[in-house]
Design a protein around this motif. Structure first.
Motif, PDB file in Angstrom:
ATOM      1  N   ALA A  39     -75.188  -1.853 -27.352  1.00 37.88           N
ATOM      2  CA  ALA A  39     -75.089  -1.009 -28.413  1.00 37.88           C
ATOM      3  C   ALA A  39     -75.957   0.352 -28.271  1.00 37.88           C
ATOM      4  CB  ALA A  39     -75.595  -1.822 -29.552  1.00 37.88           C
ATOM      5  N   LYS A  40     -76.961   0.197 -27.244  1.00 40.79           N
ATOM      6  CA  LYS A  40     -77.565   1.311 -26.764  1.00 40.79           C
ATOM      7  C   LYS A  40     -77.084   2.024 -25.910  1.00 40.79           C
ATOM      8  CE  LYS A  40     -81.990  -1.140 -28.127  1.00 40.79           C
ATOM      9  NZ  LYS A  40     -83.217  -1.686 -27.398  1.00 40.79           N
ATOM     10  N   ASP A  41     -76.364   1.474 -24.800  1.00 42.62           N
ATOM     11  CA  ASP A  41     -75.854   2.087 -23.735  1.00 42.62           C
ATOM     12  C   ASP A  41     -74.609   1.604 -23.347  1.00 42.62           C
ATOM     13  OD1 ASP A  41     -75.594   3.647 -21.453  1.00 42.62           O
ATOM     14  OD2 ASP A  41     -77.393   3.064 -20.360  1.00 42.62           O
ATOM     15  N   ARG A  42     -73.573   1.969 -23.225  1.00 41.85           N
ATOM     16  CA  ARG A  42     -72.177   1.424 -22.856  1.00 41.85           C
ATOM     17  C   ARG A  42     -72.269   1.152 -21.286  1.00 41.85           C
ATOM     18  NH1 ARG A  42     -68.426   1.435 -26.751  1.00 41.85           N
ATOM     19  NH2 ARG A  42     -67.060   0.070 -25.230  1.00 41.85           N
ATOM     20  N   SER A  43     -72.841   1.639 -20.608  1.00 38.17           N
ATOM     21  CA  SER A  43     -72.981   1.619 -19.186  1.00 38.17           C
ATOM     22  C   SER A  43     -74.171   0.810 -18.726  1.00 38.17           C
ATOM     23  CB  SER A  43     -73.319   2.802 -18.157  1.00 38.17           C
ATOM     24  OG  SER A  43     -74.850   3.351 -18.777  1.00 38.17           O
ATOM     25  N   ALA A  44     -74.712   0.094 -19.729  1.00 35.86           N
ATOM     26  CA  ALA A  44     -75.451  -1.059 -19.451  1.00 35.86           C
ATOM     27  C   ALA A  44     -75.141  -2.361 -19.061  1.00 35.86           C
ATOM     28  CB  ALA A  44     -76.400  -1.399 -20.736  1.00 35.86           C
ATOM     29  N   TYR A  56     -72.947 -21.070 -15.879  1.00 34.76           N
ATOM     30  CA  TYR A  56     -72.340 -20.095 -15.001  1.00 34.76           C
ATOM     31  C   TYR A  56     -72.801 -18.919 -15.421  1.00 34.76           C
ATOM     32  CZ  TYR A  56     -70.220 -24.648 -14.222  1.00 34.76           C
ATOM     33  OH  TYR A  56     -69.985 -26.105 -14.099  1.00 34.76           O
ATOM     34  N   VAL A  57     -73.473 -18.063 -14.769  1.00 35.69           N
ATOM     35  CA  VAL A  57     -73.987 -16.643 -14.908  1.00 35.69           C
ATOM     36  C   VAL A  57     -73.351 -15.760 -14.367  1.00 35.69           C
ATOM     37  CG1 VAL A  57     -76.030 -15.342 -15.460  1.00 35.69           C
ATOM     38  CG2 VAL A  57     -75.980 -17.939 -15.726  1.00 35.69           C
ATOM     39  N   LEU A  58     -72.387 -14.714 -15.060  1.00 34.56           N
ATOM     40  CA  LEU A  58     -71.888 -13.739 -14.407  1.00 34.56           C
ATOM     41  C   LEU A  58     -72.550 -12.309 -14.873  1.00 34.56           C
ATOM     42  CD1 LEU A  58     -69.153 -12.931 -12.695  1.00 34.56           C
ATOM     43  CD2 LEU A  58     -68.081 -12.469 -14.819  1.00 34.56           C
ATOM     44  N   GLY A  59     -72.750 -11.447 -14.023  1.00 35.09           N
ATOM     45  CA  GLY A  59     -73.335 -10.061 -14.505  1.00 35.09           C
ATOM     46  C   GLY A  59     -72.574  -8.944 -13.741  1.00 35.09           C
ATOM     47  N   PHE A  60     -72.178  -7.777 -14.440  1.00 34.46           N
ATOM     48  CA  PHE A  60     -71.542  -6.830 -14.010  1.00 34.46           C
ATOM     49  C   PHE A  60     -72.040  -5.737 -14.787  1.00 34.46           C
ATOM     50  CE2 PHE A  60     -68.685  -8.579 -17.070  1.00 34.46           C
ATOM     51  CZ  PHE A  60     -68.029  -7.351 -18.004  1.00 34.46           C
ATOM     52  N   ARG A  61     -71.597  -4.436 -14.347  1.00 34.63           N
ATOM     53  CA  ARG A  61     -71.988  -3.202 -15.332  1.00 34.63           C
ATOM     54  C   ARG A  61     -70.836  -2.117 -14.879  1.00 34.63           C
ATOM     55  NH1 ARG A  61     -77.547  -1.630 -14.061  1.00 34.63           N
ATOM     56  NH2 ARG A  61     -77.325   0.049 -15.325  1.00 34.63           N
ATOM     57  N   ALA A  62     -70.659  -1.317 -15.903  1.00 36.56           N
ATOM     58  CA  ALA A  62     -69.500  -0.213 -15.942  1.00 36.56           C
ATOM     59  C   ALA A  62     -69.537   0.681 -14.613  1.00 36.56           C
ATOM     60  CB  ALA A  62     -69.491   0.582 -17.245  1.00 36.56           C
TER      61      ALA A  62
END
Length: 452
Positions: A271-276, A293-299
């Motif tokens: 909500a604060k930053d779409r690239s977060a 099962y933890v998945l993390g990614f960013r734009a």
């Protein structure tokens, strides 16, 4: 090759890889469309459905003949009714969809008799829409669901609006719903996960559309969705080694209990930053023994995110395992672990370290390593025990985990082979080999485990 021969050749690729298919899904090319009733058209959007039956130019023997050669259940696609379709002069049509029970019965009976198991209604956001009257929309959706159910078929929605997600709660045979655009790629990951939350809240499994079997991260995301995993490789391009991270050889998907869902913190960050970065979690729950099962990614770009076991709902120590780097760390409840997000997503598997002093990570060769399609039961009362499921023609499975000291292992209805323990990293691994006709079990304990 013809279209039928191509599909049979694709199936041959799976047979050669010793991987079974669950379904074959055929898209909108298979039936006549547009003003001229041709299966291939240059009209805008490809034209609507002219006749909903297999085009004789492609299937001269009919759809049923192909299905009998494949010996697989089919999933078939449908569009909206074309303005020039002969259906319009014979049946009740509202807007671009049928509200006629006779026509729906004809369609669903034809599909059922052709070996179709699931009907996919596409273009629900338009043009496959009824007129805006008080009853047309509900009549359209009710008839679709009820006639499919009568013929023993399930439903899949594609390009839905929120109204379709909500309406789908009325139908027990709606099983999957597309929550992102065509073709699973990095471009669709965020929409798939955030829209998928609406689907899962309403009891519908999110469907991510097709990817290729060699695309590790797309295949991982599809598997973690808990829904279908669909690959669309060209003839000769199947990647069995990567695909087997998602499925057993018998085609059963080893999946989590619930769909991959962004954490609350990711909603706030987006909500604060779409690239977060987006951090999302799926879980397997073995009677309170929970694997995350933890998945993390960013734009765009890279970076690090920190997460504590407490944020994942744990109340005791855990072992956090970096899947792609084959490394990890033992953590107490408040200790943070750093999720480094670079060009590729980060993927971690988090398991409790209970009374035995062991953190069991499950099948080392599967994305969802403790999925119940592989690990039926886990318990730990000072001795960790687990029951393992093998496919019919599987003889062994490679298991691994964390332990403070070299664990002592004992198998039932099987035997332990190739046991190793890395004392520096405190990781063990072994092969569990099944006896004929049994689901092997094993027990493990650390003889000098510290009090936890």
């Amino acid at each position: 090759m013809s279209y039928g021969a191509t599909l049979l050749k694709i199936q041959d690729d799976f047979h050669k890889a010793h991987i079974s298919l669950g379904y074959m899904q055929i898209d909108s090319w298979f039936y006549p469309k547009g003003r001229d009733g041709k299966w291939r058209t240059t009209e805008q959007l490809g034209g609507g459905t002219y006749l909903y039956e297999a085009a004789p130019e492609i299937f001269p023997e009919g759809l049923r003949a192909l299905q009998q050669k494949l010996r697989l259940p089919l999933i078939t696609h449908n569009r909206w009714i074309d303005p020039n379709s002969p259906y319009r002069g014979k049946y009740a049509i509202s807007g671009n969809v049928s509200i006629d029970p006779t026509l729906w019965t004809i369609w669903m009976r034809y599909l059922s008799q052709s070996g179709v198991r699931t009907y996919e209604q596409d273009w629900l956001s338009g043009p496959a829409q009824p007129e805006r009257t008080l009853d047309a929309g509900e009549r359209f959706m009710d008839l679709m669901a009820h006639t499919a159910e009568t013929e023993g078929m399930t439903l899949q929605y594609c390009m839905p609006l929120p109204r379709h997600f909500l309406q789908g709660t009325k139908y027990a045979n709606l099983t999957t719903i597309r929550t992102s655009g065509d073709r699973l790629t990095e471009r669709t990951w965020k929409s798939f996960l955030f829209n998928g939350r609406l689907a899962t809240a309403l009891g519908e499994w999110p469907w991510a559309d097709v990817c290729m079997s060699s695309e590790t991260t797309n295949l991982l995301l599809a598997t973690l969705s808990g829904g279908m995993v669909g690959v669309g490789d060209a003839v000769g391009q199947l990647d069995p080694a990567t695909l087997l991270h998602a499925v057993r050889p018998d085609g059963v998907i080893v999946k989590p209990d619930d769909a991959l869902t962004p954490l609350d913190a990711s909603y706030i960050a987006q909500a604060k930053d779409r690239s977060a970065p987006v951090i999302a979690v799926a879980r397997t729950n073995h009677h309170g023994w929970i694997t995350s099962y933890v998945l993390g990614f960013r734009a765009s770009g890279g970076g690090k995110e920190c997460l504590s076991p407490a944020e994942l709902g744990y109340v005791g120590p855990v072992y956090a395992y970096n899947y792609f780097e084959n490394s990890g760390a033992y953590l107490d409840l408040e200790t943070l672990f750093s999720i480094s997000i670079a060009d590729l997503p980060a993927y971690w598997i988090v398991v409790p370290v209970a009374a035995s002093g062991i953190g069991f990570l499950g099948d080392q060769d599967k994305f969802v390593s403790n999925g119940k399609q592989r690990v039926a039961d886990i318990s730990d009362d000072g001795v960790l025990s687990a029951r393992i499921i093998l496919a019919e023609n599987e003889e062994r499975v490679h298991l691994h985990g964390f332990a403070f000291t070299r664990p002592e292992l004992r198998a039932r209805q099987g035997k332990i082979e190739n046991m190793t323990y890395d004392s520096r990293r405190r990781l063990f691994q072994f092969d569990l080999v099944a006896q004929a006709g049994g689901s092997p079990e094993f027990e493990a304990l650390c003889p000098r485990a510290p009090a936890l």
